[in-house]
Design a protein around this motif. Structure first.
Motif, PDB file in Angstrom:
ATOM      1  N   GLY A  21     -28.416  14.166  24.619  1.00  0.00           N
ATOM      2  CA  GLY A  21     -27.649  15.252  25.208  1.00  0.00           C
ATOM      3  C   GLY A  21     -26.202  15.226  24.774  1.00  0.00           C
ATOM      4  N   LEU A  22     -25.468  16.157  25.267  1.00  0.00           N
ATOM      5  CA  LEU A  22     -24.063  16.265  24.901  1.00  0.00           C
ATOM      6  C   LEU A  22     -23.262  15.100  25.456  1.00  0.00           C
ATOM      7  CD1 LEU A  22     -23.585  20.079  25.349  1.00  0.00           C
ATOM      8  CD2 LEU A  22     -23.903  18.814  23.234  1.00  0.00           C
ATOM      9  N   GLY A  23     -23.778  14.426  26.467  1.00  0.00           N
ATOM     10  CA  GLY A  23     -23.107  13.246  26.996  1.00  0.00           C
ATOM     11  C   GLY A  23     -22.937  12.175  25.932  1.00  0.00           C
ATOM     12  N   GLY A  24     -23.887  12.101  25.006  1.00  0.00           N
ATOM     13  CA  GLY A  24     -23.794  11.152  23.907  1.00  0.00           C
ATOM     14  C   GLY A  24     -22.578  11.417  23.040  1.00  0.00           C
ATOM     15  N   ALA A  25     -22.270  12.680  22.816  1.00  0.00           N
ATOM     16  CA  ALA A  25     -21.094  13.038  22.030  1.00  0.00           C
ATOM     17  C   ALA A  25     -19.822  12.629  22.763  1.00  0.00           C
ATOM     18  CB  ALA A  25     -21.093  14.534  21.731  1.00  0.00           C
ATOM     19  N   LEU A  26     -19.801  12.776  24.081  1.00  0.00           N
ATOM     20  CA  LEU A  26     -18.622  12.378  24.854  1.00  0.00           C
ATOM     21  C   LEU A  26     -18.412  10.868  24.807  1.00  0.00           C
ATOM     22  CD1 LEU A  26     -18.938  14.678  27.992  1.00  0.00           C
ATOM     23  CD2 LEU A  26     -17.289  14.853  26.133  1.00  0.00           C
ATOM     24  N   VAL A  27     -19.497  10.112  24.877  1.00  0.00           N
ATOM     25  CA  VAL A  27     -19.401   8.659  24.796  1.00  0.00           C
ATOM     26  C   VAL A  27     -18.839   8.272  23.431  1.00  0.00           C
ATOM     27  CG1 VAL A  27     -20.755   6.518  24.676  1.00  0.00           C
ATOM     28  CG2 VAL A  27     -21.216   8.200  26.469  1.00  0.00           C
ATOM     29  N   LYS A  60     -12.320  19.674  13.785  1.00  0.00           N
ATOM     30  CA  LYS A  60     -13.542  19.616  12.978  1.00  0.00           C
ATOM     31  C   LYS A  60     -14.766  19.854  13.857  1.00  0.00           C
ATOM     32  CE  LYS A  60     -11.764  16.848   9.251  1.00  0.00           C
ATOM     33  NZ  LYS A  60     -11.798  15.648   8.467  1.00  0.00           N
ATOM     34  N   GLY A  61     -14.741  19.311  15.072  1.00  0.00           N
ATOM     35  CA  GLY A  61     -15.841  19.540  16.011  1.00  0.00           C
ATOM     36  C   GLY A  61     -15.957  21.005  16.378  1.00  0.00           C
ATOM     37  N   LYS A  62     -14.825  21.638  16.636  1.00  0.00           N
ATOM     38  CA  LYS A  62     -14.837  23.068  16.967  1.00  0.00           C
ATOM     39  C   LYS A  62     -15.328  23.894  15.785  1.00  0.00           C
ATOM     40  CE  LYS A  62     -11.154  22.909  20.424  1.00  0.00           C
ATOM     41  NZ  LYS A  62      -9.763  23.261  20.728  1.00  0.00           N
ATOM     42  N   ASP A  63     -14.890  23.529  14.580  1.00  0.00           N
ATOM     43  CA  ASP A  63     -15.338  24.241  13.380  1.00  0.00           C
ATOM     44  C   ASP A  63     -16.849  24.073  13.180  1.00  0.00           C
ATOM     45  OD1 ASP A  63     -12.692  24.946  12.969  1.00  0.00           O
ATOM     46  OD2 ASP A  63     -12.373  23.489  11.339  1.00  0.00           O
ATOM     47  N   SER A  64     -17.330  22.853  13.418  1.00  0.00           N
ATOM     48  CA  SER A  64     -18.772  22.596  13.280  1.00  0.00           C
ATOM     49  C   SER A  64     -19.566  23.396  14.307  1.00  0.00           C
ATOM     50  CB  SER A  64     -19.068  21.108  13.459  1.00  0.00           C
ATOM     51  OG  SER A  64     -18.531  20.370  12.402  1.00  0.00           O
ATOM     52  N   ASP A  65     -19.069  23.454  15.542  1.00  0.00           N
ATOM     53  CA  ASP A  65     -19.738  24.243  16.583  1.00  0.00           C
ATOM     54  C   ASP A  65     -19.802  25.707  16.186  1.00  0.00           C
ATOM     55  OD1 ASP A  65     -20.118  22.013  18.138  1.00  0.00           O
ATOM     56  OD2 ASP A  65     -18.490  22.467  19.542  1.00  0.00           O
ATOM     57  N   ALA A  66     -18.700  26.232  15.663  1.00  0.00           N
ATOM     58  CA  ALA A  66     -18.660  27.640  15.258  1.00  0.00           C
ATOM     59  C   ALA A  66     -19.627  27.900  14.107  1.00  0.00           C
ATOM     60  CB  ALA A  66     -17.241  28.035  14.862  1.00  0.00           C
ATOM     61  N   LYS A  67     -19.663  26.987  13.138  1.00  0.00           N
ATOM     62  CA  LYS A  67     -20.582  27.139  11.999  1.00  0.00           C
ATOM     63  C   LYS A  67     -22.034  27.064  12.477  1.00  0.00           C
ATOM     64  CE  LYS A  67     -21.670  25.394   7.448  1.00  0.00           C
ATOM     65  NZ  LYS A  67     -21.434  24.411   6.419  1.00  0.00           N
ATOM     66  N   PHE A  68     -22.294  26.138  13.372  1.00  0.00           N
ATOM     67  CA  PHE A  68     -23.639  25.986  13.934  1.00  0.00           C
ATOM     68  C   PHE A  68     -24.069  27.286  14.611  1.00  0.00           C
ATOM     69  CE2 PHE A  68     -26.756  24.794  17.110  1.00  0.00           C
ATOM     70  CZ  PHE A  68     -27.519  23.848  16.460  1.00  0.00           C
ATOM     71  N   LEU A  76     -24.771  25.095  20.497  1.00  0.00           N
ATOM     72  CA  LEU A  76     -25.430  23.801  20.382  1.00  0.00           C
ATOM     73  C   LEU A  76     -26.247  23.495  21.631  1.00  0.00           C
ATOM     74  CD1 LEU A  76     -25.841  21.203  18.781  1.00  0.00           C
ATOM     75  CD2 LEU A  76     -23.711  20.346  19.754  1.00  0.00           C
ATOM     76  N   THR A  77     -25.701  23.781  22.802  1.00  0.00           N
ATOM     77  CA  THR A  77     -26.415  23.539  24.061  1.00  0.00           C
ATOM     78  C   THR A  77     -27.687  24.382  24.143  1.00  0.00           C
ATOM     79  OG1 THR A  77     -24.348  23.006  25.167  1.00  0.00           O
ATOM     80  CG2 THR A  77     -26.207  23.593  26.582  1.00  0.00           C
ATOM     81  N   GLU A  78     -27.607  25.644  23.743  1.00  0.00           N
ATOM     82  CA  GLU A  78     -28.796  26.511  23.771  1.00  0.00           C
ATOM     83  C   GLU A  78     -29.874  25.969  22.835  1.00  0.00           C
ATOM     84  OE1 GLU A  78     -26.614  30.803  24.662  1.00  0.00           O
ATOM     85  OE2 GLU A  78     -26.860  30.133  22.599  1.00  0.00           O
ATOM     86  N   TYR A  79     -29.466  25.541  21.657  1.00  0.00           N
ATOM     87  CA  TYR A  79     -30.412  24.993  20.688  1.00  0.00           C
ATOM     88  C   TYR A  79     -31.094  23.743  21.241  1.00  0.00           C
ATOM     89  CZ  TYR A  79     -32.334  23.009  16.428  1.00  0.00           C
ATOM     90  OH  TYR A  79     -33.183  22.478  15.505  1.00  0.00           O
ATOM     91  N   ILE A  80     -30.286  22.834  21.783  1.00  0.00           N
ATOM     92  CA  ILE A  80     -30.839  21.596  22.345  1.00  0.00           C
ATOM     93  C   ILE A  80     -31.808  21.913  23.480  1.00  0.00           C
ATOM     94  CG2 ILE A  80     -30.232  19.534  23.682  1.00  0.00           C
ATOM     95  CD1 ILE A  80     -27.676  19.381  21.926  1.00  0.00           C
TER      96      ILE A  80
END
Length: 133
Positions: A21-27, A60-68, A76-80
């Motif tokens: 989950g997204l919690g992994g990214a926060l860790v 870079k994270g925001k750019d990746s989210d936008a590209k995704f 990303l959350t909807e996809y997961i």
């Protein structure tokens, strides 16, 4: 099968995120910040460089989210969640696991959250879904 409805672009890239989950990214972010603070305390990096690096990483994270989102037309959350629910549908259909076990194996933080997300996709609860398959 339900899995055929899901766009599978980027599946390998996100396999671990689906289950952590997204919690992994926060860790991961917190761990980076910890390590940078240690370097700062040892005098190996200054505060300005640390802040610049963290801002760059965040951008870079925001750019990746936008590209995704641009490529998949989903956040990303909807996809997961789509991937988790597809896995849950298969487990509800083909296994004898309890709803709680399925919720956990699909990476949901609680059975209540799993049920809420499942209902958003299927308009019925996981237990009602299982009764109809």
């Amino acid at each position: 099968m339900y899995n055929s409805y899901i766009n599978i672009k980027g599946e390998d890239m996100l396999k671990d995120l689906i289950f952590t989950g997204l919690g992994g990214a926060l860790v991961f972010k917190e761990k980076i910040e910890e390590e940078l603070k240690k370097l700062e305390e040892k005098g190996k990096i200054d505060t300005k460089d640390m802040k610049s690096f963290l801002e760059s990483l965040e951008q870079k994270g925001k750019d990746s989210d936008a590209k995704f989102k641009e490529e998949l037309k989903l956040t990303l959350t909807e996809y997961i969640n789509q991937k988790r629910i597809a896995l849950a549908v298969d487990m509800l259909t083909y296994s004898k696991l309890s709803i709680s076990e399925i919720s956990e194996k699909c990476g949901f933080s609680s059975q209540n959250y799993f049920t809420r997300v499942f209902k958003a996709y299927h308009k019925i609860s996981p237990s009602e879904f299982r009764k109809h398959v």
